[in-house]
Motif scaffolding. Structure first.
Motif, PDB file in Angstrom:
ATOM      1  N   SER A  23       0.807  -1.220   0.000  1.00 44.07           N
ATOM      2  CA  SER A  23       0.000   0.000   0.000  1.00 44.07           C
ATOM      3  C   SER A  23       0.840   1.269   0.000  1.00 44.07           C
ATOM      4  O   SER A  23       0.330   2.348  -0.341  1.00 44.07           O
ATOM      5  CB  SER A  23      -0.954   0.009   1.199  1.00 44.07           C
ATOM      6  OG  SER A  23      -0.243   0.038   2.427  1.00 44.07           O
TER       7      SER A  23
ATOM      8  N   VAL B  71      -4.561  -5.473   8.294  1.00 45.06           N
ATOM      9  CA  VAL B  71      -4.936  -4.269   7.545  1.00 45.06           C
ATOM     10  C   VAL B  71      -4.093  -3.076   7.985  1.00 45.06           C
ATOM     11  O   VAL B  71      -3.645  -2.999   9.131  1.00 45.06           O
ATOM     12  CB  VAL B  71      -6.430  -3.925   7.728  1.00 45.06           C
ATOM     13  CG1 VAL B  71      -7.321  -5.028   7.172  1.00 45.06           C
ATOM     14  CG2 VAL B  71      -6.767  -3.658   9.197  1.00 45.06           C
TER      15      VAL B  71
ATOM     16  N   PRO C  31     -10.203  -0.213  -0.199  1.00 46.85           N
ATOM     17  CA  PRO C  31     -10.230  -0.647   1.205  1.00 46.85           C
ATOM     18  C   PRO C  31     -11.158  -1.848   1.409  1.00 46.85           C
ATOM     19  O   PRO C  31     -12.094  -2.067   0.644  1.00 46.85           O
ATOM     20  CB  PRO C  31     -10.765   0.586   1.939  1.00 46.85           C
ATOM     21  CG  PRO C  31     -10.538   1.735   1.019  1.00 46.85           C
ATOM     22  CD  PRO C  31     -10.636   1.190  -0.364  1.00 46.85           C
TER      23      PRO C  31
ATOM     24  N   ILE D 111     -14.405   0.492   6.230  1.00 47.68           N
ATOM     25  CA  ILE D 111     -14.362   1.905   6.604  1.00 47.68           C
ATOM     26  C   ILE D 111     -15.146   2.092   7.898  1.00 47.68           C
ATOM     27  O   ILE D 111     -16.272   1.606   8.025  1.00 47.68           O
ATOM     28  CB  ILE D 111     -14.965   2.796   5.503  1.00 47.68           C
ATOM     29  CG1 ILE D 111     -14.133   2.689   4.211  1.00 47.68           C
ATOM     30  CG2 ILE D 111     -15.012   4.254   5.949  1.00 47.68           C
ATOM     31  CD1 ILE D 111     -14.703   3.480   3.049  1.00 47.68           C
TER      32      ILE D 111
ATOM     33  N   VAL E  63      -9.929   4.313   7.636  1.00 47.25           N
ATOM     34  CA  VAL E  63     -10.115   3.544   6.401  1.00 47.25           C
ATOM     35  C   VAL E  63      -9.059   2.441   6.385  1.00 47.25           C
ATOM     36  O   VAL E  63      -7.867   2.718   6.590  1.00 47.25           O
ATOM     37  CB  VAL E  63      -9.986   4.444   5.162  1.00 47.25           C
ATOM     38  CG1 VAL E  63     -10.230   3.637   3.883  1.00 47.25           C
ATOM     39  CG2 VAL E  63     -10.972   5.619   5.244  1.00 47.25           C
TER      40      VAL E  63
ATOM     41  N   TRP F 185      -7.123  -0.833   4.630  1.00 44.38           N
ATOM     42  CA  TRP F 185      -6.748  -1.590   3.438  1.00 44.38           C
ATOM     43  C   TRP F 185      -6.127  -2.927   3.851  1.00 44.38           C
ATOM     44  O   TRP F 185      -5.384  -2.988   4.838  1.00 44.38           O
ATOM     45  CB  TRP F 185      -5.722  -0.816   2.629  1.00 44.38           C
ATOM     46  CG  TRP F 185      -6.290   0.258   1.760  1.00 44.38           C
ATOM     47  CD1 TRP F 185      -6.653   0.142   0.443  1.00 44.38           C
ATOM     48  CD2 TRP F 185      -6.535   1.635   2.112  1.00 44.38           C
ATOM     49  NE1 TRP F 185      -7.122   1.353  -0.019  1.00 44.38           N
ATOM     50  CE2 TRP F 185      -7.068   2.279   0.982  1.00 44.38           C
ATOM     51  CE3 TRP F 185      -6.373   2.373   3.297  1.00 44.38           C
ATOM     52  CZ2 TRP F 185      -7.425   3.623   0.978  1.00 44.38           C
ATOM     53  CZ3 TRP F 185      -6.732   3.708   3.303  1.00 44.38           C
ATOM     54  CH2 TRP F 185      -7.260   4.325   2.157  1.00 44.38           C
TER      55      TRP F 185
END
Length: 262
Positions: A118, A162, A189, A192, A221, A223
């Motif tokens: 990311s 995440v 994502p 959220i 948020v 990912w």
């Protein structure tokens, strides 16, 4: 924390020479960064299947042949044994040591898997005018284990991990739009808001990285993250493997635009 104009090759040369030893967020903007999992050949097919079954946390962008530390498809003169700032060596599912050079640990049966990171989509977010608070603070991005299960393949199983960045609602929508075009570096994502609904009880206590406060009026948020294989290796009790140290990636010669979709 950014290095405008720096290429992936230049970033790797700094790292190999020991002139950059910290996290790689902000290095070589526009170039793809990659998480690393080095797996013995006996388990490599199962790990490959794990990546195929779990493309959000494990977007595979390349792998080596057994015993080969070179990855010419990902960049010029890559040596996977020296070109990350920090590695973790695992034995029986536990971290045995961290080191900046794994040459002495290399074996002829090892296969290196590289997974999109990311960090790669942070430059497009910044270019769109979005704020990344961990950049402002000069810290690692916060990363959490979740209650979201991964699909099992052979011995590989465990929770999805995440990374979190927070935005005002309108900016969160824009972040979704931007990253959804980049499946090779985790894409949109997975969640959220409401961190407790994915098993995160305290945002101030990340499992990896550094805590980054969520300002009033912003949404966390989340990912999918390429640290997931480390949680999986731990859950599986794998006899031996090597990974990157969180936030210390391989900077490739691939451009993020090459992995983007319309």
């Amino acid at each position: 924390m950014t290095n405008a104009g720096q290429s992936g090759y230049e970033a790797r040369q700094l790292i190999r020479a020991g002139r950059h030893t910290g996290q790689t967020s902000g290095m070589a903007p526009g170039f793809v960064q990659a998480n690393l999992a080095i797996i013995p050949a006996a388990q490599a097919n199962d790990f490959l299947r794990f990546c195929v079954l779990n493309p959000k946390p494990c977007p595979l962008i390349g792998h080596s042949e057994p015993g080969d530390w070179r990855l010419p498809a990902l960049g010029r003169d890559i040596d996977i044994r020296t070109d990350l700032p920090s590695y973790r060596v695992w034995r029986d599912g536990k971290i045995a040591t961290e080191t900046d050079d794994i040459t002495s640990y290399w074996r002829d049966d090892l296969v290196a898997f590289l997974l999109g990171c990311s960090f790669s989509f942070e430059a497009p977010l910044l270019e769109a005018g979005l704020t990344l608070h961990h950049h402002e603070l000069g810290t690692d991005v916060p990363v959490y284990r979740t209650s979201i299960p991964t699909a099992q393949a052979g011995p590989f199983h465990g929770p999805m991990v995440v990374s979190m960045r927070s935005f005002k609602p309108a900016d969160a929508i824009r972040a979704v739009q931007i990253t959804s075009r980049m499946p090779g570096v985790h894409g949109a994502p997975v969640h959220i808001g409401l961190p407790e609904s994915i098993g995160i009880q305290d945002l101030d206590r990340p499992d990896y990285g550094s805590p980054v406060p969520v300002p009033a009026g912003e949404l966390p948020v989340f990912w999918a993250c390429g640290i997931t294989p480390q949680a999986v290796v731990e859950a599986a009790g794998l006899e031996f493997c090597i990974t990157h140290t969180p936030a210390h990636m391989l900077v490739t010669d691939l451009r993020i635009a090459d992995l983007s979709v319309l």
